[in-house]
Design a protein around this motif. Structure first.
Motif, PDB file in Angstrom:
ATOM      1  N   SER A 167      64.482  25.867  61.807  1.00 39.92           N
ATOM      2  CA  SER A 167      63.891  25.211  60.634  1.00 39.92           C
ATOM      3  C   SER A 167      64.842  25.277  59.441  1.00 39.92           C
ATOM      4  N   LEU A 168      65.390  26.470  59.207  1.00 38.24           N
ATOM      5  CA  LEU A 168      66.310  26.625  58.074  1.00 38.24           C
ATOM      6  C   LEU A 168      67.535  25.737  58.248  1.00 38.24           C
ATOM      7  N   GLY A 169      68.091  25.733  59.459  1.00 34.62           N
ATOM      8  CA  GLY A 169      69.302  24.957  59.742  1.00 34.62           C
ATOM      9  C   GLY A 169      69.062  23.467  59.536  1.00 34.62           C
ATOM     10  N   VAL A 170      67.915  22.984  60.026  1.00 30.36           N
ATOM     11  CA  VAL A 170      67.601  21.557  59.908  1.00 30.36           C
ATOM     12  C   VAL A 170      67.398  21.189  58.438  1.00 30.36           C
ATOM     13  N   LEU A 171      66.623  22.036  57.741  1.00 27.06           N
ATOM     14  CA  LEU A 171      66.372  21.785  56.316  1.00 27.06           C
ATOM     15  C   LEU A 171      67.679  21.704  55.542  1.00 27.06           C
ATOM     16  N   ALA A 172      68.564  22.642  55.827  1.00 25.76           N
ATOM     17  CA  ALA A 172      69.839  22.695  55.107  1.00 25.76           C
ATOM     18  C   ALA A 172      70.684  21.452  55.406  1.00 25.76           C
ATOM     19  N   SER A 173      70.631  20.981  56.652  1.00 26.44           N
ATOM     20  CA  SER A 173      71.500  19.869  57.049  1.00 26.44           C
ATOM     21  C   SER A 173      71.001  18.527  56.517  1.00 26.44           C
ATOM     22  N   VAL A 174      69.682  18.433  56.334  1.00 30.95           N
ATOM     23  CA  VAL A 174      69.125  17.165  55.862  1.00 30.95           C
ATOM     24  C   VAL A 174      69.556  16.895  54.420  1.00 30.95           C
ATOM     25  N   LYS A 175      69.619  17.963  53.641  1.00 30.54           N
ATOM     26  CA  LYS A 175      70.073  17.791  52.245  1.00 30.54           C
ATOM     27  C   LYS A 175      71.280  18.693  52.006  1.00 30.54           C
ATOM     28  N   PRO A 176      72.448  18.320  52.547  1.00 26.62           N
ATOM     29  CA  PRO A 176      73.615  19.191  52.387  1.00 26.62           C
ATOM     30  C   PRO A 176      74.009  19.330  50.906  1.00 26.62           C
ATOM     31  N   ARG A 177      74.522  20.511  50.596  1.00 29.59           N
ATOM     32  CA  ARG A 177      74.971  20.857  49.237  1.00 29.59           C
ATOM     33  C   ARG A 177      73.846  20.799  48.195  1.00 29.59           C
ATOM     34  N   SER A 178      72.612  20.791  48.651  1.00 30.79           N
ATOM     35  CA  SER A 178      71.504  20.834  47.694  1.00 30.79           C
ATOM     36  C   SER A 178      71.093  22.292  47.483  1.00 30.79           C
ATOM     37  N   VAL A 179      70.113  22.514  46.632  1.00 25.88           N
ATOM     38  CA  VAL A 179      69.606  23.867  46.392  1.00 25.88           C
ATOM     39  C   VAL A 179      69.071  24.443  47.708  1.00 25.88           C
TER      40      VAL A 179
END
Lengths: 545, 355
Positions: B130-142
């Motif tokens: 979940s964390l990995g997917v969330l991070a990848s969907v909005k790269p370089r975001s908060v």
């Protein structure tokens, strides 16, 4: 949403199955105040009283088995009282024949009756060399039971134990776990098993006369559940079950008892004692243990270490300052200058060997000179230290570092070698170590139990636990003579003489400290009994509302 | 062009079967080598086992007698053949110290570790992916930086420290979760399970929802602590793979066709990105089955890890030998299963040579 519903359905199914499954399993929830949870530092592997040598096993065994004699409660010295399975005894003038009158009406957990024949059967399992029910090992047999000539019964309640030579120490021997009385039925069954199967069987099928027993077999060494024995001759215990769990971390044990999460813990960190004593939620129990932490110095010339030179040993003794060790125990340990701990017979109160009375600056100067003159300056000395904490050595690493620094001040380089305790004897007997940082725990209040194994020997060789490898025929003779002296006052004198002679003349070890030991339990747990050997029992325990 | 549409090719089951068989056969010599190594381990241990057994008062006669009784004076190869035969029958010998069959002890210990590892792996997989997917969907975001930060903490925080902190916070200060142990044995009478699968035993043998919940309650904290490192690894790996997949042409095409982001991520991107993650989950699980010594020690969890440590401390040869054999076998089996599952999941391997 659908997935969440599926998940909820799955959880409901699991709980549903668990609600419908089983049913006739005998599982029930124990009410508050009916169970004591003990969180201890060690675990139990072998619950055969005649075969184990581990303190962790003995704590559990003391709930299930009993002795002919009973250790006093509330005294600093151990006194053997007639409150055990023997209601009376007589000892012949020369201390070779002990006659015991066995209590009537006592039953073992397996239903057998206690009588003189049962006692003989149990003692014989330790005494007879090739006993048909013996376990693979009987570690205390040679030191404690080999001297017994015979165990006989004269009637149903009388047992006569005859020794080959005077043995004034025998009541103490009967107080150790190796003399716990096992049911005759169990011993008969053990004889039908293979030798390697016996201790596991008796571990799962305890058959003593004590207030608690194991029900449903023994599953695993870390969690042990004991249940009350309703037929206990001292009245059924109020607390229905005792659970033993293991937690090796000292701080976690303390926190858990403070949180009320467990009811009883052992071995607390001395710096915490003061605050725990003030905490109304917990009762702290401390006592001066029969223990000694010491630095053994290899005296055997054929092992080829510089410590075989008496001057080097004297230099090491002069260089050691005990204050940092005492400080590690927050002052709850006494600096030791002799072999026998303070609360025991044979401890020469106030006596110090000459080296230990020398002012610090002068002692260091003399030590440096002795090291230089012996040609030992800059020489490496390998020092053993145990890899786990012991009651007399709660911080092996720190204490070893202190010794390393103190000996460096006089020109000796100590190299530390941390290894499991199980390896110690074999490696010492190979002559591997010039220095050994270790200790010894007595359990019967008997000084011979220190002198015999630690600074004496048999057949011209150092004894098995003699980490100093020191053997002197005259010292060994005197140790033997003190061991069979039947007059207590004379015995004490003989041990004083030994202390005054051996440390000044030979200097085989540097005694360091004798530590206090501790238990703590939740304050509403009442009736906990701790005897003078440090054994705790719960047969009178109850929870106050 | 984008990716070849290999999923549409015919399924080659014979090829798959031979691949699995080859893998299985390759595992046999590996297992034999493990058995030899673990057998020799007993003979390489410092100290004479009989001296260890007899303790500090061992006499040469007593040692000879025990050596004879334990069969330690026979030739090495005969001892090995006996050992192998016994192991295949599930007999790992007896512990020198407890005198109990090692198999009986492992039946309690191994399931304790499996329960803990399984719970930790489930947590790590759900949270990590979940964390990995969330991070990848909005790269370089908060969200990305927060996820990366959590992952970094997870990898770098020593387990014993984290375990200690978690214990202090959740059990000590808040009193929400227990300090340790598998359940509060003092609360129950008559719980005498035959295996260490306590949760399964509580559900199916004893039928007690209350005990089941208590067991789960005790499992929570150690499982979360044990899950931290794999969670972090899975999160980082998922993020990296997702970023790569999300930049592929077919994803862009799907988005261009007007598909919403969520179904694109779930149906198209995650399926491809998670294949290497699954391998990593398998390997992590293999490590955990070897026993999570620190977590088990902190939480008084009587699993395989603490069993091995105890055997090392007291130099109990047979338990050590059996544990080494078992842990190494776990690794081989988990790797084998991962390998096989990988070839099932990844169509390129399934159809290799067929196109």
């Amino acid at each position: 949403m659908t997935r969440l519903l599926w998940l909820a359905a799955f959880a409901a199914l699991v709980l549903g199955v668990s609600a419908c499954g089983g049913g006739n399993s005998g599982l029930k929830k124990v009410g508050a105040g009916k169970s004591i949870l003990v969180l201890r530092s060690d675990k139990s592997d072998n619950l055969d009283p005649h075969s184990t040598s581990s303190g962790g096993d003995v704590r559990v065994l003391s709930m299930m088995y009993e002795h002919l004699v009973s250790a006093s409660v509330g005294t600093a010295e151990v006194v053997w009282e007639k409150k055990g399975l023997a209601e009376d005894w007589t000892i012949s003038a020369d201390h070779t024949v002990y006659t015991f009158k066995i209590k009537k009406g006592i039953k073992f957990h397996d239903g057998a009756d206690l009588d003189a024949h049962a006692v003989k059967k149990s003692l014989d399992r330790m005494v007879v060399e090739n006993h048909p029910a013996r376990p693979t090992e009987r570690p205390y047999r040679d030191s404690y039971f080999k001297d017994i000539k015979s165990v006989e019964t004269t009637d149903d309640t009388t047992v006569v134990v005859t020794h080959k030579s005077p043995n004034p120490r025998f009541l103490g021997t009967l107080g150790i776990h190796s003399a716990m009385i096992i049911s005759p039925l169990a011993i008969e069954h053990l004889a039908t098993l293979k030798v390697e199967e016996r201790k596991a069987w008796i571990t799962s099928n305890p058959a003593g006369t004590g207030p608690y027993t194991i029900k449903g077999g023994y599953k695993d060494g870390t969690d042990i559940t004991l249940v009350a024995f309703d037929g206990y001759h001292g009245g059924a215990p109020k607390v229905e079950q005792i659970v033993f769990q293991t937690q090796t971390d000292m701080r976690t044990r303390t926190q858990r008892v403070l949180a009320g999460d467990v009811h009883f813990i052992d071995s607390l960190d001395p710096p915490d004692w003061e605050s725990i004593e003030k905490n109304p939620k917990v009762t702290l129990y401390t006592w001066q243990g029969q223990n000694l932490c010491y630095l053994a110095m290899n005296c055997l010339p054929s092992d080829g270490h510089i410590t075989s030179n008496r001057d080097v040993r004297e230099a090491i003794a002069l260089a050691i300052d005990r204050q940092p060790f005492v400080a590690k125990f927050a002052g709850r340990a006494k600096p030791q200058h002799v072999l026998i701990p303070p609360t025991m017979l044979g401890h020469p109160k106030g006596y110090r060997p000459k080296a230990d009375s020398t002012p610090r600056a002068e002692a260091l100067e003399r030590a440096r000179k002795l090291v230089k003159d012996a040609g030992a300056e800059g020489k490496e000395l390998k020092m053993y230290l145990p890899d786990t904490a012991r009651p007399y050595l709660l911080y092996p690493d720190e204490v070893a570092n202190f010794i390393q620094q103190q000996l460096a001040e006089v020109g000796l380089k100590v190299v530390l070698d941390k290894a499991p305790l199980a390896q110690l004897t074999e490696r010492v007997n190979k002559g591997e170590y010039p220095l050994v940082l270790i200790g010894w725990m007595g359990d019967t209040g008997e000084p011979h139990n220190f002198w015999g194994p630690l600074l004496s020997g048999v057949d011209g060789k150092p004894a098995g636990n003699n980490n100093t490898r020191f053997y002197h025929a005259d010292v060994a003779k005197k140790v033997d003579a003190a061991g069979v002296e039947t007059d207590l006052k004379k015995r004490a004198e003989l041990y004083y003489e030994l202390e005054k002679w051996v440390h000044d003349e030979f200097r085989p070890m540097v005694p360091l400290v004798s530590a206090e030991q501790s238990y703590a339990w939740v304050s509403n747990l009442k009736g906990v009994e701790v005897d003078s050997t440090g054994t705790f029992r719960f047969h009178k325990a109850y929870f106050e509302d | 062009m984008g990716r070849d549409n290999i999923a549409a090719r015919p399924y080659n089951s014979a090829l798959m079967l031979s691949h699995i068989l080859r893998r299985l056969l390759a595992a046999v010599p590996m297992l034999l080598a493990i058995s030899i190594a673990s057998f020799l381990l007993l003979h390489l241990l410092p100290g004479d086992p009989t001296a260890v057994l007899l303790g500090q008062e061992a006499t040469p006669e007593a040692m000879a007698q025990v050596r004879e009784e334990l069969g330690l004076n026979r030739p090495l190869h005969i001892q090995y053949i006996d050992f192998l035969g016994n192991v295949l029958r599930g007999d790992f010998g007896r512990s020198f110290f407890s005198g109990r069959p090692v198999a009986d002890e492992l039946v309690m210990r191994v399931p304790a570790t499996i329960e803990l590892a399984l719970a930790a792996m489930i947590i790590a997989s759900i949270v990590g992916i979940s964390l990995g997917v969330l991070a990848s969907v909005k790269p370089r975001s908060v969200v990305d930086f927060a996820c990366l930060g959590i992952a970094l903490i997870g990898v770098s925080m020593p387990i014993f420290w984290l375990g200690f902190l978690a214990q202090q916070m959740m059990a000590g200060k808040l009193g929400l979760l227990p300090f340790g142990g598998r359940y509060n044995a003092a609360n129950w009478q008559g719980f005498e399970p035959d295996t260490g699968f306590f949760i399964a035993e509580a559900i199916f043998t004893y039928g007690s929802p209350e005990l089941t919940l208590e067991l789960l309650h005790h499992l929570t904290l150690p499982a979360f602590v044990l899950a931290t490192v794999p969670t972090a690894l899975i999160a980082r790996m998922t993020r990296a793979n997702m970023l790569e997949v999300l930049s592929q042409d077919y994803i862009r095409t799907a988005r261009a066709k007007g598909l919403a982001m969520t179904p694109v991520v779930i149906r198209h991107a995650m399926r491809n990105a998670l294949i290497p993650v699954i391998t990593s989950i398998g390997t992590q699980f293999g490590y955990m089955l070897g026993g999570a010594v620190l977590t088990e020690t902190i939480f008084s969890w009587p699993g395989l890890g603490t069993y091995v440590v105890q055997a090392v401390i007291i130099l109990d040869g047979k338990p050590l030998q059996a544990s080494v054999l078992l842990i190494a076998t776990f690794f081989v089996v988990v790797n084998l299963l991962t390998d096989i599952s990988y070839s099932i999941i990844d169509p390129r391997l399934r159809h290799k040579g067929a196109g």
